[in-house]
Every structure is written in C-alpha cells, then in structure tokens.
Design an enzyme around this catalytic site. Structure first.
Site, PDB file in Angstrom:
ATOM      1  N   LYS A  33       0.849  -1.203   0.000  1.00 54.85           N
ATOM      2  CA  LYS A  33       0.000   0.000   0.000  1.00 54.85           C
ATOM      3  C   LYS A  33       0.883   1.251   0.000  1.00 54.85           C
ATOM      4  CE  LYS A  33      -2.414   1.628   3.717  1.00 54.85           C
ATOM      5  NZ  LYS A  33      -2.261   3.079   3.846  1.00 54.85           N
ATOM      6  N   LYS A  62      -7.428   8.143  -1.407  1.00 47.80           N
ATOM      7  CA  LYS A  62      -8.731   8.561  -0.841  1.00 47.80           C
ATOM      8  C   LYS A  62      -9.267   9.832  -1.504  1.00 47.80           C
ATOM      9  CE  LYS A  62      -7.804   6.719   3.835  1.00 47.80           C
ATOM     10  NZ  LYS A  62      -6.341   6.467   3.811  1.00 47.80           N
ATOM     11  N   ASP A  65     -13.904  14.698  -4.066  1.00 44.66           N
ATOM     12  CA  ASP A  65     -14.030  15.979  -4.767  1.00 44.66           C
ATOM     13  C   ASP A  65     -15.334  15.948  -5.555  1.00 44.66           C
ATOM     14  OD1 ASP A  65     -13.301  18.444  -6.136  1.00 44.66           O
ATOM     15  OD2 ASP A  65     -11.222  17.954  -5.657  1.00 44.66           O
ATOM     16  N   ARG A 210       3.204  -1.589  10.737  1.00 46.52           N
ATOM     17  CA  ARG A 210       4.334  -1.750  11.652  1.00 46.52           C
ATOM     18  C   ARG A 210       4.665  -3.164  12.125  1.00 46.52           C
ATOM     19  NH1 ARG A 210       2.037   3.282  14.810  1.00 46.52           N
ATOM     20  NH2 ARG A 210       0.217   2.357  13.816  1.00 46.52           N
TER      21      ARG A 210
END
Ligand code: C5P
Length: 233
Positions: A33, A62, A65, A210
């Site tokens: 990603k 993301k 608009d 992580r």
C-alpha cells in the site's frame, strides 16, 4: 500464493526506505500500500519500480471531490497500472458513480473501493460535523451506497467486518486495517484484531504496517502471519 491477503502499508517519507523494505519482501506473499505521504514525495516513479519487482499496489489516495474531478483522478490513478485505488464514500452517490464509471472504462481497471467513516473519528467528532447517527449505522449506510454505486468494496475496521459481510454479501471486498498478530505491539491502534480473527469475521484483505515494517526480520514476520492464516485465505 496467487492472491495474497496481506497488504503491507509502506508508510515511509521517501523512496529509499520504501524500496529497501519491498526488496526484503516477496510479491508472492503480499501486496503493498502506497499512501499520500509516500506518493506525494515520490510520484509514479516509485510505483513503477515496485511494480517492476512484481508487486501489486493499493494506491491509497482517498479521492474526495466533485464527481468530474474525482472521476478524472481515478482514471489517472488507474492508468498507472495499480491493483486497487480508493475514494471517500462521503463524496456521495454521484461522485461514487462517476468514479466507478471512469474506472470501468479503463483498459485494465483496478479494484475501486471507498472509505466509509475514518476510524479516527469518535462519536463526538461525528456528531460535531452534523451526523446524528451511531457510527456503525453510518458505516453500514455508506457501505450500501458504495455497493449500489457499483464499487468493489470498502475499507473498514475489523470490528465492522462481520456486519458488513452480512449486509453486503460475499462478493463485496472488505479491506481491513487495525490488524495485530497476538504477540505484536498495538502501537497507536486501539480496537485491533488478529489476522486470523479478521479473516474469519469476513475480511477480504488485511492492511498491516508496523508489525511487518518495524520487525527485525520483516520477511519472517510476514511468513508467520501467512502461516497463521493459511487455509483461511
Ligand atoms: O502500522 P499499522 O499496521 O497500524 O498501519 C496501518 C495502515 O492502515 C496505515 O497505513 C494507516 O494509515 C492505515 N489505516 C488505519 N486505519 C484506518 C484506515 C487506514 O490504520 N481506519
């Protein structure tokens, strides 16, 4: 593995650490990603390098608009050859339909999913912007709107997966962050699920950062998670 369930979040400020991590992993074991920070710093060139190494990419920008602008942005993102892109469901039906239509006209359409409510928003934040509805009801409402507009799925918290799977059916793609193997640190996540529990609850793909990127041996951490979910995927 032909359809790896793990999407490793490359949350890095630049290409050097992102490529270093990618080179320690394998496209057979995970997808990657790339989000706003990394893409803003590196642009499409990094995507090309990652894809040249065989990785499929979730480009997590993301978009939110007016319909035409979102549709054109989706088309531009799709033309980069990525596997998955996303928009905000709060952009509404017209925006979602315009995005779905733009993507479907591409020669190699990526999966198009929507963010429902940002999980960083607590009930108080939601009511402050004028949404007087329980967050779970709002998430379900936005997921259904996303599905009606012809998108492939949504990003959702692992806690919402079971509800959405029940209401949106088996084919709807549920992409779930907030995943922590039982022995891993929570970092700043609070409502987490293990990879196995999330897949059992109906998740299609798991976004994990992580626990893999900060592991002493990232490949080993990834292998262990894949081992844990073997048979469920
Ligand atoms: O390191 P960690 O596993 O917590 O990373 C999770 C990734 O998923 C990050 O890229 C984070 O921005 C993203 N994400 C999240 N929660 C959401 C949506 C996205 O943690 N609701």
């Amino acid at each position: 593995m032909s359809d790896p369930k793990i999407i490793v979040a490359l949350d890095y400020p630049g290409a050097v650490p992102a490529l270093a991590l990618a080179h320690r992993l394998s496209p057979e074991l995970c997808r990657l990603k790339v989000g706003k920070e990394l893409f803003t710093a590196t642009g499409p060139a990094l995507l090309e390098q990652l894809m040249k190494s065989g990785f499929e990419i979730f480009l997590d920008l993301k978009f939110h608009d007016i319909p035409n602008t979102t549709a054109q942005a989706c088309k531009a993102a799709a033309s980069l050859g990525v596997w998955m892109i996303n928009v905000h469901a709060l952009g509404g039906r017209k925006m979602l339909e315009a995005a779905a239509s733009a993507v479907s006209s591409c020669s190699k359409p990526p999966k198009l999913i929507a963010v429902t409510l940002l999980t960083s928003m607590a009930e108080q934040d939601i009511s402050e912007i004028g949404i007087n509805m329980a967050s779970e009801d709002m998430v379900l409402r936005l997921a259904k709107l996303t599905q009606e507009a012809g998108l492939d799925g949504v990003v959702c918290s692992a806690m919402e997966t079971e509800l959405l799977r029940k209401h949106c059916g088996n084919k709807f793609c549920l992409v779930t962050p907030g995943i922590r193997p039982a022995a891993a640190s929570l970092d700043d996540q609070s409502r987490v699920m293990t990879p196995e529990a999330a897949l059992r609850a109906g998740a299609s793909y798991l976004v994990i950062g992580r626990p893999i990127t900060k592991a002493t041996d990232p490949l080993q951490a990834l292998l262990e998670i894949n081992q844990e979910i073997q048979g469920l995927a």
